[in-house]
Design a protein around this motif. Structure first.
Motif, PDB file in Angstrom:
ATOM      1  N   ARG A   1      35.617  41.173  50.867  1.00 53.06           N
ATOM      2  CA  ARG A   1      35.489  41.586  49.467  1.00 53.06           C
ATOM      3  C   ARG A   1      36.867  41.856  48.865  1.00 53.06           C
ATOM      4  O   ARG A   1      36.998  42.038  47.674  1.00 53.06           O
TER       5      ARG A   1
ATOM      6  N   PHE B   1      47.992  29.669  46.913  1.00 44.92           N
ATOM      7  CA  PHE B   1      46.782  28.957  47.349  1.00 44.92           C
ATOM      8  C   PHE B   1      45.891  29.906  48.157  1.00 44.92           C
ATOM      9  O   PHE B   1      44.677  29.921  48.028  1.00 44.92           O
TER      10      PHE B   1
ATOM     11  N   VAL C   1      29.522  33.562  38.267  1.00 43.69           N
ATOM     12  CA  VAL C   1      29.716  32.191  37.767  1.00 43.69           C
ATOM     13  C   VAL C   1      29.457  31.143  38.847  1.00 43.69           C
ATOM     14  O   VAL C   1      29.665  29.959  38.621  1.00 43.69           O
ATOM     15  N   THR C   2      29.010  31.594  40.034  1.00 49.35           N
ATOM     16  CA  THR C   2      28.713  30.593  41.064  1.00 49.35           C
ATOM     17  C   THR C   2      27.200  30.449  41.241  1.00 49.35           C
ATOM     18  O   THR C   2      26.435  31.231  40.753  1.00 49.35           O
TER      19      THR C   2
ATOM     20  N   GLN D   1      40.448  35.119  46.165  1.00 51.96           N
ATOM     21  CA  GLN D   1      39.876  35.530  44.870  1.00 51.96           C
ATOM     22  C   GLN D   1      38.534  34.859  44.626  1.00 51.96           C
ATOM     23  O   GLN D   1      37.646  35.421  44.021  1.00 51.96           O
ATOM     24  N   ARG D   2      38.419  33.610  45.086  1.00 52.29           N
ATOM     25  CA  ARG D   2      37.247  32.815  44.719  1.00 52.29           C
ATOM     26  C   ARG D   2      36.346  32.530  45.908  1.00 52.29           C
ATOM     27  O   ARG D   2      35.824  31.435  46.041  1.00 52.29           O
TER      28      ARG D   2
ATOM     29  N   ARG E   1      34.095  38.860  39.043  1.00 56.87           N
ATOM     30  CA  ARG E   1      33.303  37.978  38.171  1.00 56.87           C
ATOM     31  C   ARG E   1      32.863  36.704  38.881  1.00 56.87           C
ATOM     32  O   ARG E   1      32.082  35.941  38.346  1.00 56.87           O
ATOM     33  N   TRP E   2      33.429  36.484  40.073  1.00 55.21           N
ATOM     34  CA  TRP E   2      33.201  35.198  40.729  1.00 55.21           C
ATOM     35  C   TRP E   2      31.731  34.968  41.047  1.00 55.21           C
ATOM     36  O   TRP E   2      31.194  33.888  40.851  1.00 55.21           O
ATOM     37  N   GLN E   3      31.061  36.023  41.537  1.00 59.35           N
ATOM     38  CA  GLN E   3      29.652  35.911  41.899  1.00 59.35           C
ATOM     39  C   GLN E   3      28.816  35.409  40.724  1.00 59.35           C
ATOM     40  O   GLN E   3      27.936  34.589  40.881  1.00 59.35           O
TER      41      GLN E   3
ATOM     42  N   LEU F   1      45.909  33.254  48.216  1.00 60.49           N
ATOM     43  CA  LEU F   1      45.355  34.357  47.421  1.00 60.49           C
ATOM     44  C   LEU F   1      44.235  33.852  46.502  1.00 60.49           C
ATOM     45  O   LEU F   1      43.231  34.527  46.313  1.00 60.49           O
ATOM     46  N   ARG F   2      44.426  32.662  45.956  1.00 61.74           N
ATOM     47  CA  ARG F   2      43.392  32.107  45.083  1.00 61.74           C
ATOM     48  C   ARG F   2      42.101  31.864  45.869  1.00 61.74           C
ATOM     49  O   ARG F   2      40.998  32.103  45.387  1.00 61.74           O
TER      50      ARG F   2
ATOM     51  N   MET G   1      40.237  41.511  47.229  1.00 65.01           N
ATOM     52  CA  MET G   1      40.832  40.576  46.266  1.00 65.01           C
ATOM     53  C   MET G   1      39.818  39.593  45.680  1.00 65.01           C
ATOM     54  O   MET G   1      40.195  38.722  44.911  1.00 65.01           O
ATOM     55  N   ARG G   2      38.554  39.710  46.082  1.00 69.18           N
ATOM     56  CA  ARG G   2      37.537  38.843  45.494  1.00 69.18           C
ATOM     57  C   ARG G   2      37.384  39.210  44.017  1.00 69.18           C
ATOM     58  O   ARG G   2      37.261  40.382  43.674  1.00 69.18           O
ATOM     59  N   ASP G   3      37.403  38.207  43.153  1.00 74.70           N
ATOM     60  CA  ASP G   3      37.247  38.489  41.731  1.00 74.70           C
ATOM     61  C   ASP G   3      35.819  38.965  41.467  1.00 74.70           C
ATOM     62  O   ASP G   3      34.865  38.297  41.856  1.00 74.70           O
TER      63      ASP G   3
END
Lengths: 340, 324, 152
Positions: C141, C58, C151-152, C64-65, C147-149, C60-61, C143-145
């Motif tokens: 930053r 939880f 798709v938000t 990531q996001r 690609r996350w930026q 780490l996720r 572990m931030r994915d």
């Protein structure tokens, strides 16, 4: 067209080539040699044997986004994934080059062609590097590959072991374009040549003629019951292999925005053939091992006329339990007068 | 092969032959030579003929205990050759109720530590053609001549800081015990990393993990990764994405290591199996070190009766966060 | 790696994810609300049945996001609704916190607090404090994915 780059000018050559796009070459990283994008200060390992992972990812990246989507109100916007830039792949060994030929058949010799692969291929200039000292794991001569020539490459490079100088010979128009550079960097060879070194690789006493035909009808052969046992079920062999080309497609994001990408997949994984209803036609490591080796030794040759192995030796080097393709060939009877 | 190994092999073969032919065991898990003199791979011996291929030398690194998980489905009683780490792996599986003790016969082999072929090559300068071993030294034979090196300098990373070369559980101990070892440098790399500023430590792992292919060899070779379904394969919800993103690599490696907290026997099979040599043992050892500091000395797999630190608690336990 | 992992951007506000135990900290948050205590809106509360429910994935996720900081809040040792849940989480989260720091996270990025249902003021104070600490650290930053930026 033949040019020479002296050993002291090699770093200049790298930045020269990197200036024209992306430069990929074998770089020493920690205890391994990887085929990766060059950045200033990298330790280039031209004299190393094959890289730990095959350079197939030049055309078939581990992961590649090919579509993005976004919902703006009622409108669904779609866009292409990645822009391709020119690439120079420097130092591809003849075995890996032969493997490109095998991937080409799968991705290009069909209708429709694989556009992502085609575009990456078209934008890449391949500089092959003749081998001068094979690794003990190499066995390309079994497949009739000449370790000092590279018919499919744009340029063939020979490294002179004594001086460290590099001789570059263009073999295509693309290759000639690459060598038309700064005269102070690329000097004319003037008839000089680095004689091809005598390179002989291991052959393990393998006898491959007739093996593919012989394997027909041996799907239930008892040899499979023993061969798979030591397999751990990891994907090392498929991921380091230059002729494995399977991929999976996955989405990242949510219902309003996201991207679709494809990434390497491995027939060694349980989920590879797992179906939505829960059925798995290859439920155990036995079926998966059989699939991998029959694909290399029977199915690919049936379709394309040759065994899908180039003797690069990566599975011999990397399999944690030494269950490699040579083990498989021997277990299936493709062996004569074994010398150990 | 060194004389000592030949004598030991004879002893091992005699003991297991008797049991295999006499029906005490139906299968023997041992090692056989691969294509090269520096490769010894798993052997699954059912009969006398298979036993001829049995080998015992400085390259029998593969941990065989893990194969019990599958083979016990097909065989009633299995004999396994176990080195120190393999025996602790066995205890680990026993403690997780993955295998039945009475269906396994353990032949204990005190281990001299296994050699690393890439080190042999690096030290010799070229690929050696063979080796000789005597009195703690290795003679590397190359085209250019011979070179003698201390054996300790050629050990696999996983063997360098081994504490228990002798099997801790066995039915029959076949060779002479070597006695417990000391490993003063076991946490050296962990400590060095701990001392770095956070950003540099992140950069270190970012670079090391960027090589990860996610072939999952580390997981498959591991004797504690025995879950029928790993979080990697779970898809409702989907934890592990397939993409080769730094973020996905971190997730996999942190969770893989954390699932071993209090269970990892530090056998180093994960790192040995890694095709791109990611220093996975430092992640594992970090967890071992911290749990030992916080909740008392514990080495997984030494005794299958002792409760691992994360399966128990004390009301007055310390905490690593600022609120106690 | 970007030049500065925690480079500050104008107008940036931290996102703090707080996993709160249903039986204590979550009720503590309710008490903070009914007592009209304010705490920063940067904190997003996720209710869990017990701090022992917390799967480390939880945390780490969340990183990531988009989370800049993660807090786990549970019952004081000895007060667990299920008797021993928080004793287990104390051990688990202690070693997990150290692992996360070993991976390169700053110690303040991930914290654990014990807040009972009667401690509305402590709830508000802790939320204020962690938001302040994360503000001082800057955006996360690690572990931030990547690609996350997009798709938000």
């Amino acid at each position: 067209m033949k040019k020479i780059v002296t050993a002291d000018k090699l770093p200049v050559l790298w930045s020269h080539l990197a200036g024209q796009g992306k430069l990929l070459l074998p770089v020493k990283e920690g205890p391994t040699v990887l085929f990766k994008e060059w950045t200033a200060g990298d330790e280039v390992a031209l004299d190393a044997p094959t890289s730990a992972i095959s350079p197939k990812d030049i055309f078939f990246p581990r992961e590649e986004t090919y579509m993005r989507y976004r919902c703006r109100g009622p409108v669904l916007e779609l866009s292409a994934g990645e822009e391709f830039e020119p690439v120079t792949a420097f130092g591809v060994h003849p075995c890996d080059l032969k493997a490109f030929e095998m991937l080409d058949r799968v991705y290009l010799d069909q209708d429709p062609v694989d556009e992502l692969y085609r575009d990456r291929r078209a934008r890449t200039t391949v500089v092959a590097l003749a081998c001068f000292a094979p690794d003990p794991f190499c066995f390309c001569s079994v497949f009739g590959i000449d370790p000092v020539s590279a018919p499919g490459a744009d340029v063939i490079a020979h490294l002179d072991r004594q001086s460290g100088n590099l001789m570059l010979e263009a073999q295509t128009v693309k290759g000639e374009a690459l060598l038309k550079g700064d005269a102070s960097l690329l000097t004319e060879a003037n008839g000089q040549s680095y004689g091809p070194a005598l390179v002989k690789t291991a052959d393990f006493g393998l006898k491959l003629s007739g093996l593919s035909e012989n394997l027909k009808g041996r799907f239930e052969d008892p040899a499979w019951d023993k061969l798979y046992k030591s397999c751990l079920g990891c994907g090392v062999c498929t991921y380091v292999c230059p002729t494995c080309y399977c991929f999976d497609v996955e989405d990242y994001g949510h219902e309003m925005a996201g991207e679709r990408f494809r990434c390497w997949d491995s027939c060694m994984y349980g989920q590879f053939t797992l179906m939505a209803g829960g059925h798995n036609p290859r439920p155990s490591r036995k079926e998966r091992i059989r699939q991998r080796f029959l694909h290399k030794l029977q199915y690919y040759p049936e379709t394309y006329g040759e065994i899908a192995c180039v003797g690069c030796g990566r599975c011999l080097r990397s399999c944690p339990v030494n269950l490699d393709i040579v083990q498989a060939i021997i277990a299936l009877g493709g062996e004569q007068n074994v010398q150990r | 092969m060194a004389e000592r190994y030949l004598a030991e092999l004879t002893k091992i073969r005699d003991a297991v032959r008797q049991d295999l032919l006499g029906g005490r065991i139906n299968l023997l898990l041992g090692w056989e030579k691969g294509h090269y003199w520096w490769q010894s791979r798993p052997l699954f011996a059912e009969d006398e003929k298979d036993l001829e291929r049995l080998t015992w030398d400085s390259f029998c690194a593969v941990n065989l205990s893990r194969y019990l998980l599958d083979e016990l489905k097909d065989y009633q009683k299995i004999g396994v050759l176990v080195k120190g780490c393999d025996s602790r792996a066995f205890n680990r599986l026993l403690q997780d109720n993955m295998i039945a003790r009475e269906r396994v016969v353990l032949y204990g082999l005190p281990c001299p530590g296994m050699l690393d072929y890439s080190l042999l090559t690096a030290v010799a300068g070229v690929a050696p053609e063979g080796i000789d071993e005597e009195n703690g030294r290795v003679v590397l034979k190359t085209v250019a001549g011979e070179k003698t090196v201390e054996r300790d300098q050629l050990l696999l990373y996983k063997c360098r800081d081994c504490l228990y070369p002798d099997p801790v559980v066995y039915d029959q101990l076949l060779l002479i015990p070597r006695g417990a070892k000391e490993a003063p440098e076991r946490y050296k790399s962990v400590t060095a990393l701990e001392e770095l500023p956070a950003d540099e430590r992140y950069a270190y792992w970012d670079k090391e993990l960027s090589r990860c292919l996610r072939c999952y060899a580390c997981r498959q070779a591991c004797p504690y990764c025995s879950c029928r379904e790993c979080f990697v394969e779970q898809d409702k919800p989907r934890w592990q994405g397939r993409a080769y993103q730094a973020s996905e690599n971190f997730l996999f490696h942190l969770v893989r290591a954390y699932h071993g907290a209090g269970r990892c026997i530090d056998c180093g099979e994960c790192q040995r199996a890694c095709p791109v040599v990611i220093p996975l043992q430092e992640l594992n050892r970090k967890l071992i070190k911290d749990l030992n500091e916080l909740y008392g000395q514990f080495e997984a797999g030494l005794n299958a009766e002792l409760e691992p630190p994360l399966l128990t608690y004390k009301p007055n336990d310390p905490a690593a966060f600022s609120e106690k | 790696m970007p030049a500065a992992l925690n480079e500050k951007i104008a107008g940036w506000e931290p996102l703090v994810v707080a996993f709160c135990c249903n039986w204590c900290s979550y009720a503590g948050g309710d008490l903070a609300g009914t007592s009209r205590l304010s705490y920063p809106a940067n904190v997003k509360v996720i209710r869990v049945p017990c701090s022992g429910r917390l799967n480390p994935m939880f945390v780490l996720r969340a990183f990531q996001r988009g989370a800049d900081g993660v807090l786990v809040a549970g019952c004081h040792p000895g007060d667990c609704h299920y008797s021993t849940g928080n004793y287990h989480s104390r051990r688990r989260l202690s070693s997990f916190k150290r692992l996360v720091e070993f991976a390169g996270f700053e110690p303040d990025r991930f914290e654990v607090r014990w807040i009972s249902s009667s401690e509305g003021d402590k709830f508000a104070d802790e939320m204020e404090a962690i938001t302040g600490r994360i503000k001082a650290l800057g955006p996360n930053r690690k572990m931030r994915d990547a690609r996350w930026q997009s798709v938000t």
